[in-house]
Design a protein around this motif. Sequence first.
Motif, PDB file in Angstrom:
ATOM      1  N   GLY A 132       3.380  49.096-122.804  1.00  0.00           N
ATOM      2  CA  GLY A 132       3.574  47.856-123.539  1.00  0.00           C
ATOM      3  C   GLY A 132       3.215  47.974-125.018  1.00  0.00           C
ATOM      4  O   GLY A 132       4.035  47.631-125.892  1.00  0.00           O
ATOM      5  N   PRO A 133       2.011  48.463-125.335  1.00  0.00           N
ATOM      6  CA  PRO A 133       1.670  48.628-126.749  1.00  0.00           C
ATOM      7  C   PRO A 133       2.593  49.587-127.491  1.00  0.00           C
ATOM      8  O   PRO A 133       2.847  49.402-128.690  1.00  0.00           O
ATOM      9  CB  PRO A 133       0.238  49.182-126.688  1.00  0.00           C
ATOM     10  CG  PRO A 133      -0.308  48.624-125.420  1.00  0.00           C
ATOM     11  CD  PRO A 133       0.849  48.649-124.461  1.00  0.00           C
ATOM     12  N   LEU A 134       3.117  50.613-126.802  1.00  0.00           N
ATOM     13  CA  LEU A 134       4.058  51.521-127.456  1.00  0.00           C
ATOM     14  C   LEU A 134       5.328  50.778-127.871  1.00  0.00           C
ATOM     15  O   LEU A 134       5.849  50.981-128.971  1.00  0.00           O
ATOM     16  CB  LEU A 134       4.405  52.677-126.515  1.00  0.00           C
ATOM     17  CG  LEU A 134       3.367  53.791-126.389  1.00  0.00           C
ATOM     18  CD1 LEU A 134       3.812  54.818-125.353  1.00  0.00           C
ATOM     19  CD2 LEU A 134       3.135  54.475-127.729  1.00  0.00           C
TER      20      LEU A 134
ATOM     21  N   TRP B 224       1.984  44.028-115.644  1.00  0.00           N
ATOM     22  CA  TRP B 224       0.703  44.065-116.358  1.00  0.00           C
ATOM     23  C   TRP B 224       0.889  44.438-117.829  1.00  0.00           C
ATOM     24  O   TRP B 224       0.059  44.100-118.667  1.00  0.00           O
ATOM     25  CB  TRP B 224      -0.246  45.055-115.679  1.00  0.00           C
ATOM     26  CG  TRP B 224      -1.556  45.201-116.372  1.00  0.00           C
ATOM     27  CD1 TRP B 224      -2.068  46.325-116.960  1.00  0.00           C
ATOM     28  CD2 TRP B 224      -2.558  44.183-116.569  1.00  0.00           C
ATOM     29  NE1 TRP B 224      -3.302  46.080-117.513  1.00  0.00           N
ATOM     30  CE2 TRP B 224      -3.632  44.772-117.288  1.00  0.00           C
ATOM     31  CE3 TRP B 224      -2.646  42.836-116.222  1.00  0.00           C
ATOM     32  CZ2 TRP B 224      -4.768  44.058-117.643  1.00  0.00           C
ATOM     33  CZ3 TRP B 224      -3.777  42.125-116.587  1.00  0.00           C
ATOM     34  CH2 TRP B 224      -4.823  42.730-117.287  1.00  0.00           C
ATOM     35  N   ALA B 225       1.984  45.129-118.162  1.00  0.00           N
ATOM     36  CA  ALA B 225       2.204  45.572-119.539  1.00  0.00           C
ATOM     37  C   ALA B 225       2.123  44.449-120.567  1.00  0.00           C
ATOM     38  O   ALA B 225       1.632  44.674-121.687  1.00  0.00           O
ATOM     39  CB  ALA B 225       3.555  46.290-119.639  1.00  0.00           C
ATOM     40  N   PRO B 226       2.583  43.221-120.278  1.00  0.00           N
ATOM     41  CA  PRO B 226       2.496  42.167-121.295  1.00  0.00           C
ATOM     42  C   PRO B 226       1.087  41.917-121.817  1.00  0.00           C
ATOM     43  O   PRO B 226       0.912  41.576-122.995  1.00  0.00           O
ATOM     44  CB  PRO B 226       3.037  40.929-120.565  1.00  0.00           C
ATOM     45  CG  PRO B 226       3.949  41.469-119.533  1.00  0.00           C
ATOM     46  CD  PRO B 226       3.325  42.754-119.090  1.00  0.00           C
TER      47      PRO B 226
ATOM     48  N   LEU C 280       9.110  40.554-112.814  1.00  0.00           N
ATOM     49  CA  LEU C 280       9.496  39.567-111.809  1.00  0.00           C
ATOM     50  C   LEU C 280      10.757  40.012-111.075  1.00  0.00           C
ATOM     51  O   LEU C 280      10.839  39.928-109.834  1.00  0.00           O
ATOM     52  CB  LEU C 280       9.716  38.209-112.482  1.00  0.00           C
ATOM     53  CG  LEU C 280      10.210  37.072-111.589  1.00  0.00           C
ATOM     54  CD1 LEU C 280       9.244  36.812-110.438  1.00  0.00           C
ATOM     55  CD2 LEU C 280      10.406  35.800-112.419  1.00  0.00           C
ATOM     56  N   GLY C 281      11.751  40.488-111.809  1.00  0.00           N
ATOM     57  CA  GLY C 281      12.969  40.963-111.181  1.00  0.00           C
ATOM     58  C   GLY C 281      12.721  42.140-110.255  1.00  0.00           C
ATOM     59  O   GLY C 281      13.298  42.220-109.156  1.00  0.00           O
TER      60      GLY C 281
ATOM     61  N   LEU D 152       9.018  41.887-120.707  1.00  0.00           N
ATOM     62  CA  LEU D 152       8.396  42.767-119.712  1.00  0.00           C
ATOM     63  C   LEU D 152       8.025  41.983-118.457  1.00  0.00           C
ATOM     64  O   LEU D 152       8.214  42.465-117.327  1.00  0.00           O
ATOM     65  CB  LEU D 152       7.163  43.434-120.306  1.00  0.00           C
ATOM     66  CG  LEU D 152       7.428  44.540-121.339  1.00  0.00           C
ATOM     67  CD1 LEU D 152       6.128  44.908-122.061  1.00  0.00           C
ATOM     68  CD2 LEU D 152       8.025  45.769-120.674  1.00  0.00           C
ATOM     69  N   ALA D 153       7.474  40.781-118.638  1.00  0.00           N
ATOM     70  CA  ALA D 153       7.091  39.966-117.476  1.00  0.00           C
ATOM     71  C   ALA D 153       8.314  39.605-116.642  1.00  0.00           C
ATOM     72  O   ALA D 153       8.272  39.645-115.400  1.00  0.00           O
ATOM     73  CB  ALA D 153       6.365  38.706-117.939  1.00  0.00           C
TER      74      ALA D 153
END
Length: 396
Positions: free
Chosen positions: A358-360, A231-233, A387-388, A382-383
Amino acid sequence: MVNALPTAPPDAAPTAAPRTKPALAALALGAFAVGTTEVVITGLLPEVAAGFDVSLTTAGMLVSGYALGMVVGAPLLTVLGSRLPRKQLLLALVALFTAASALSALAPTYGTLLAGRVLSALAGGAYVGVASVVAARISAPKRRASAIAAVFMGLSVANVLGVPGGTALGQVLGWRAVFWTVSALGALLWAALALLVPPVPRDEGADLRREAAVFRRGRVWLALAATALGWAPFLTVLTYIAPLLTDVTGYGARAVPLLLAILGVGMLVGTPLAGRLADRALQPTLYGALGGTAAVSLLLLAAVHSKPLTALGFFLFGLVGAAVIPPLQARVTSYAHGAENLASAANISAFNIGNAGGPLLAGAALSSGAGYPSSLWIAAALALAGLGTAVAARGR
């Protein structure tokens, strides 16, 4: 391997479809209220800062404080309410959320407003987690991912309608009017839940020790990590979307709300679509959404200097970004059979960790001299990490 949501026990058999749909609508209304409350303050920070004579940076704590409250509050209040039947727990959380919104509206000082925001987040984070479990339990086994998606549609609609509408209301009538409106919405929500949501007993033998034991399962931790990374992206890109569009793509400032609306339409398409696909094939839907997020982020990176392609790219980004939510939430509960309440609430915390992390990372890249497009390659990375991690969780 666990590929579907757990089978509901006999005492929680799904209700008839005509009753389920209104109940899901009521549960989604709560997510709408929570989502609107979380983000609407961002457009009103200058007015709040001026009203309390504090700096804009200090007023910004109203945003980060809410996120922190969501991270802590979702599992904390779920644990404290673990002995309550789930409908009663929802009603208690909505009552706290409504009271906290009223406190924010009445706040005589900045500290009181911050306290009201944190209380709202504590209740709101727990509400979304429990509501997604209730939605799954009152639905047919083959429709549970769609039921979870229906709840999270409330968050998507909040981004498209609630946040801009609340911002406009606050600019005309003052920021306190927004919190009074949320309080009224909370009262309406409490009545809707009381009337429309059927009783959902807590699981036989459920207690704090049994719920907490879910965190001994390695795949649950991996699933939570996949949520945070997957979700971070979305917030990584959304945080810096305005300067990206104006300074890099060449849009005027007035076009930014339109591009945000296009992204929001993509979310409205992606959330129910992912729910339906996850009902048929949970793991492939999750992998496709995470891989799609990485691919679209790289597509935007390549097309960011083209206005038409950027507009298309942000529609697709909203679609795949929102599409990760239902399968991530469904999979965590599938791995946590017997402790769905706490695991679901912990997953809400994981979403908010992604919101902050993510924003950081994007901010650190900008501080080091990277341009605004750096948020796009960070989102892709990040995505792929999400996934990994999701694949590793399946492997266990």
